[in-house]
Write an enzyme that holds these catalytic residues in place. Structure first.
Site, PDB file in Angstrom:
ATOM      1  N   GLU A 257      46.156  40.755  35.294  1.00  0.00           N
ATOM      2  CA  GLU A 257      45.476  39.501  34.983  1.00  0.00           C
ATOM      3  C   GLU A 257      46.094  38.903  33.716  1.00  0.00           C
ATOM      4  OE1 GLU A 257      40.864  38.221  33.834  1.00  0.00           O
ATOM      5  OE2 GLU A 257      41.646  40.217  33.338  1.00  0.00           O
ATOM      6  N   LYS A 317      39.073  35.590  41.127  1.00  0.00           N
ATOM      7  CA  LYS A 317      38.053  36.434  40.488  1.00  0.00           C
ATOM      8  C   LYS A 317      36.652  35.996  40.898  1.00  0.00           C
ATOM      9  CE  LYS A 317      36.762  38.311  35.961  1.00  0.00           C
ATOM     10  NZ  LYS A 317      37.081  38.331  34.518  1.00  0.00           N
ATOM     11  N   CYS A 372      39.739  42.478  36.659  1.00  0.00           N
ATOM     12  CA  CYS A 372      39.017  42.902  35.456  1.00  0.00           C
ATOM     13  C   CYS A 372      37.587  43.334  35.763  1.00  0.00           C
ATOM     14  CB  CYS A 372      39.060  41.799  34.406  1.00  0.00           C
ATOM     15  SG  CYS A 372      38.752  42.401  32.715  1.00  0.00           S
TER      16      CYS A 372
END
Length: 533
Positions: A257, A317, A372
């Site tokens: 990321e 995401k 993440c």
């Protein structure tokens, strides 16, 4: 009451030690046992206070890493909100204690609370779920059978049965509690002898690139072009090693990321950097990029960049971080002038959530991606696996937390996900910690922090679903329903204790005594054990 709150505070602090960086997992059931004991024989409002103090003792140290990485205000606000959820559990526990099988009712309420705070408000905060803390214990293989939620339920039940064992007054009650404790623990560790294993379709070789972050290493935006160049350089160096026969050729490469912090479709320099890396290695690269989505929004994406066809499939995401990647009720904060300086001033545009449900096709491999904090949530990885994912990847930028314990906490969660899914997980981080994790949770290889490293490993591609993935999402719903029923029964038991004659005494209705004093305390004491009849 003062003694109860002190014990609850210590028990909460002990629960924080069950997670990284201390990671004494066996403190989890003991701390929950203490919580159960401190909420026993209380009214709901007193139970709320005890539970709140427990939550303060637990969550403030557990996410202390937020204080230095994001800011003290955000840390206090989030930890305070999470503590309130524990307060609500304490209030519910006070009611559920009135039922004969209260350890099981409490366990269901704990899972309900844990899941709720992990999903709400604003996607919630999943840090500190009990199921994430068992990766180095005999209970870890159970993740594949019942998932993170199921293991949380088991650990909570064990803890509350321990509390039942402590308060049992009669010999046969202690015997029942001891048998239940031994029986549940024995069943829970059976998967360590008979682990769930998914079939292997094939193997693939994957490279995880950790390019490192220039400067101090904790600010991705300080030199974002340098971050991208570091990942290009590491990938080109890998290509040289492959050409010289020093390392095997990967089938695809994973960048982390924020390996590009500007839109690679609009920024010519960044686009050229990616093209250089892809041409050098000659295989697809999963590029972590920030992509424009209009004047007010951005997307955090993993983009499959093919050497022949260029950018293709993307994963967006699913769970952007409030106050970190978007500002809820932005207008209010702008009106108050809070977006003009500090952390919020860095969030010029809000990040939108993704909704992809199918895995990415990367060099013929069905890859379930997570970016993440996505790794801490159940929904994204589960739905991609249900649609055929054979391998899990995590693209993460932990630079903001590089000097904190968040790094190891997230890596432990990733290991738990590997066991739950029964699949290999490849983690690529900007400057730590990257790694390759086997389906049993063991670490095949990992990097150090603040270094430029490339991991190349051959991993199995596993097909199918573990029972943990199948049932993990159902358990919180069942727990919520059981908690609602338990609360109704507990309230009914308490009211019955107030009105039903016992041991020849007069009906214990709430009355005003002739001397003007309220008899509620005496009535409560008389009825506090009603659930154990």
């Amino acid at each position: 009451m003062l003694a109860r709150t002190f014990v609850a505070l210590v028990a909460g602090a002990a629960l924080s030690l069950a997670f990284e960086p201390v990671a004494i997992a066996y403190l989890m059931p003991l701390s929950l046992a203490a919580l159960a004991l401190t909420t026993r024989d209380l009214r709901a409002r007193s139970g709320f206070v005890v539970g709140l103090v427990f939550g303060i003792g637990f969550y403030f140290p557990h996410i202390y890493w937020m204080s230095s990485s994001i800011g003290a205000v955000a840390w206090i606000a989030l930890a305070g909100i999470e503590a309130i959820f524990h307060g609500l559990f304490g209030a519910a526990a006070a009611v559920l204690h009135r039922l004969r099988a209260w350890p099981f009712w409490l366990a269901g309420a704990w899972l309900t609370m844990e899941f709720t705070r992990s999903t709400w408000p604003f996607s919630g905060m999943p840090w500190g779920r009990l199921g994430f803390g068992v990766v180095d214990t005999p209970l870890a293989p159970t993740l594949a059978y019942v998932g993170v939620n199921g293991v949380s339920l088991i650990v909570a039940t064990i803890g509350f049965i321990v509390a039942r064992l402590v308060v049992s007054a009669r010999g046969y009650e202690r015997l029942y509690a001891a048998v239940g404790l031994v029986g549940l623990t024995s069943v829970a560790v059976v998967p360590s002898v008979v682990p769930w294993t998914l079939p292997t379709r094939a193997q693939t070789t994957v490279a995880a690139v950790q390019g490192d972050v220039p400067g101090a290493g904790n600010d991705i935006l300080e030199d974002f072009r340098g971050v991208t160049q570091n990942h290009v350089d590491a990938t080109v160096a890998l290509a040289r090693d492959v050409a010289e026969g020093l390392r095997p050729r990967p089938d695809f490469v994973v960048w982390p990321e924020n390996s590009t912090a500007v839109d690679p479709f609009d920024d010519a320099s960044t686009n050229a950097q990616i093209q250089t890396a892809v041409a050098a290695i000659g295989v697809p690269i999963m590029v972590g990029a920030i992509v424009d989505d209009g004047p007010d929004h951005i997307l955090n994406q993993g983009i499959v960049w093919d050497p022949d066809t260029g950018p293709g499939e993307r994963y967006t995401k699913r769970h952007p971080v409030p106050m970190g990647e978007y500002i809820p009720f932005r207008g209010v904060f702008e009106w108050a002038g809070l977006t003009e300086s500090g952390q919020l001033a860095r969030i010029g545009r809000d990040m939108r959530s993704g909704d992809r449900v199918t895995p990415l096709d990367v060099a013929g491999v069905a890859v379930a991606d997570a970016i993440c904090f996505d790794i801490a949530y159940d929904d994204g990885l589960a739905i991609q696996q249900e649609n055929g994912a054979e391998l899990l990847t995590v693209q993460t930028s932990n630079a903001s937390f590089i000097f904190t314990d968040q790094i190891e906490q997230q890596f432990a969660m990733t290991r738990a996900r590997a066991v739950e899914s029964g699949k290999y997980v490849v983690v690529a981080a900007t400057n730590g910690v990257s790694g390759v994790i086997a389906p049993d949770g063991s670490v095949v290889d990992r990097t150090q922090r603040l270094t430029q490293e490339v991991l190349v490993e051959t991993v199995d591609l596993r097909t199918g679903l573990t029972p943990g993935v199948r049932v993990g999402g159902v358990l919180p719903l069942l727990s919520a329903l059981s908690s609602a029923v338990g609360l109704l029964l507990g309230i009914r038991a308490y009211r019955g204790a107030l009105t039903e004659p016992r041991n020849g005494s007069r009906t214990r209705r709430r009355t005003r005594r002739r001397d003007g004093r309220d008899g509620r305390d005496e009535l409560h004491q008389a009825g506090s054990g009603a659930g154990d009849r």
